[in-house]
Design an enzyme around this catalytic site. Structure first.
Site, PDB file in Angstrom:
ATOM      1  CE  LYS A 167      -2.230  -0.954   3.830  1.00 49.30           C
ATOM      2  NZ  LYS A 167      -1.713  -2.257   4.273  1.00 49.30           N
TER       3      LYS A 167
ATOM      4  NE  ARG B  37      -4.728  -1.367   9.736  1.00 45.75           N
ATOM      5  CZ  ARG B  37      -3.642  -0.652   9.489  1.00 45.75           C
ATOM      6  NH1 ARG B  37      -3.723   0.490   8.874  1.00 45.75           N
ATOM      7  NH2 ARG B  37      -2.466  -1.084   9.865  1.00 45.75           N
TER       8      ARG B  37
ATOM      9  NE  ARG C 277       7.124  -3.231   5.186  1.00 43.84           N
ATOM     10  CZ  ARG C 277       5.828  -2.979   5.250  1.00 43.84           C
ATOM     11  NH1 ARG C 277       5.167  -2.579   4.186  1.00 43.84           N
ATOM     12  NH2 ARG C 277       5.187  -3.176   6.373  1.00 43.84           N
TER      13      ARG C 277
ATOM     14  NE  ARG D 218       6.413  -0.613   9.468  1.00 39.25           N
ATOM     15  CZ  ARG D 218       5.287  -0.498   8.758  1.00 39.25           C
ATOM     16  NH1 ARG D 218       5.274   0.195   7.633  1.00 39.25           N
ATOM     17  NH2 ARG D 218       4.195  -1.085   9.158  1.00 39.25           N
TER      18      ARG D 218
ATOM     19  NE  ARG E 224       1.480  -4.632  10.850  1.00 44.91           N
ATOM     20  CZ  ARG E 224       2.319  -4.380   9.845  1.00 44.91           C
ATOM     21  NH1 ARG E 224       3.461  -5.023   9.753  1.00 44.91           N
ATOM     22  NH2 ARG E 224       1.994  -3.496   8.944  1.00 44.91           N
TER      23      ARG E 224
HETATM   24  P1  AMP Z   1       0.434   0.529   8.921  1.00 40.57           P
HETATM   25  O1  AMP Z   1       1.714   1.185   8.604  1.00 40.57           O
HETATM   26  O2  AMP Z   1      -0.735   1.148   8.190  1.00 40.57           O
HETATM   27  O3  AMP Z   1       0.470  -0.967   8.752  1.00 40.57           O
HETATM   28  O4  AMP Z   1       0.116   0.818  10.489  1.00 40.57           O
HETATM   29  C1  AMP Z   1       1.007   0.376  11.502  1.00 40.57           C
HETATM   30  C2  AMP Z   1       0.282   0.272  12.848  1.00 40.57           C
HETATM   31  O5  AMP Z   1      -0.284   1.558  13.208  1.00 40.57           O
HETATM   32  C3  AMP Z   1      -0.918  -0.686  12.874  1.00 40.57           C
HETATM   33  O6  AMP Z   1      -0.518  -2.030  13.087  1.00 40.57           O
HETATM   34  C4  AMP Z   1      -1.717  -0.122  14.061  1.00 40.57           C
HETATM   35  O7  AMP Z   1      -1.129  -0.443  15.303  1.00 40.57           O
HETATM   36  C5  AMP Z   1      -1.549   1.394  13.868  1.00 40.57           C
HETATM   37  N1  AMP Z   1      -2.587   1.958  12.983  1.00 40.57           N
HETATM   38  C6  AMP Z   1      -2.430   2.555  11.764  1.00 40.57           C
HETATM   39  N2  AMP Z   1      -3.612   2.940  11.239  1.00 40.57           N
HETATM   40  C7  AMP Z   1      -4.556   2.577  12.155  1.00 40.57           C
HETATM   41  C8  AMP Z   1      -5.975   2.672  12.202  1.00 40.57           C
HETATM   42  N3  AMP Z   1      -6.675   3.210  11.203  1.00 40.57           N
HETATM   43  N4  AMP Z   1      -6.606   2.198  13.311  1.00 40.57           N
HETATM   44  C9  AMP Z   1      -5.933   1.665  14.337  1.00 40.57           C
HETATM   45  N5  AMP Z   1      -4.602   1.513  14.347  1.00 40.57           N
HETATM   46  C10 AMP Z   1      -3.914   1.967  13.278  1.00 40.57           C
END
Ligand code: AMP
Length: 211
Positions: A13, A88, A123, A156, A167
């Protein structure tokens, strides 16, 4: 143009959002990037959300919705944006709807779990500008160094195996219903996320009519 990008963790993404952002000249807004920045700066907000992000759990809806809605008030988003990471779960999708935020297109990058696990283990992300590389598919010119800004490339914390598994579970249980929600609204476009980054990009551009 307001675009939302959805997909499992590691589906690409962030990478595809950058391509779309450049092509359509609209900003990329990523809730994950905002949270990681707050954590790295150890702000009050960063301290509040660190545990969730590092264990792969969702940050509570009220906290993340406030952060996003506040961010979107910024003038740079007035002509559109590509949103990555929110909603989410169904409750977050409903919060957007209540605020009158709708999308012209919702892109789903549909990739298999096996493919994704391979990608995540390779990654690397730039500590400075968040550019994303992969040691198998999208190598930086020099190992460990960002091509764009010369920053250090790191793995990360939430790309570590145990967190990745968590996740995925969260994605299947909470985000799948969001995909159905936009499918029923008739705005969902699906692309094959098992292809190369370039092929995925071309498929997205062609479906958006900008190829
Ligand atoms: P991402 O980089 O989008 O995979 O986000 C990394 C982490 O940030 C996720 O595993 C959640 O802990 C938190 N996070 C990001 N966006 C959201 C969201 N919309 N709702 C809740 N937690 C979020």
């Amino acid at each position: 143009m307001k675009i939302l990008i959805l997909g499992a963790p590691g589906a690409g993404k962030g990478t595809q959002s950058k391509f779309i952002s450049e092509k359509l000249n609209i900003p990329h807004v990523s809730t994950g990037d905002i949270l990681r920045k707050e954590i790295s700066l150890s702000t009050e907000l960063g301290k509040k959300v660190r545990e969730y992000v590092e264990s792969g759990k969702l940050v509570p809806d009220e906290i993340i919705a406030d952060i996003l809605l506040n961010e979107l008030k910024n003038d740079i988003y007035k002509n559109g944006y590509i949103l990555d990471g929110f909603p989410r779960n169904l409750n977050q999708a409903r919060i957007l709807e209540e605020k009158g935020i709708a999308f012209d297109k919702v892109i789903l990058i549909d990739a298999s779990e096996d493919e994704i696990v391979k990608r995540l283990s390779g990654r690397r992300v730039c500590k400075n500008c968040n550019a994303v590389f992969n040691v198998y598919y999208n190598k930086p010119k020099v190992d460990g160094i960002c091509d764009y800004c010369g920053g250090e490339l790191i793995q990360r914390d939430d790309d570590k195996e145990e967190v990745v598994r968590n996740r995925f579970k969260v994605f299947y249980e909470q985000t799948m219903p969001v995909i159905n929600y936009y499918e029923q609204k008739g705005v969902l476009i699906k692309v094959n996320g098992n292809n190369s980054l370039d092929d995925i990009k071309n498929e997205i551009f062609s479906l958006l009519g900008v190829g």
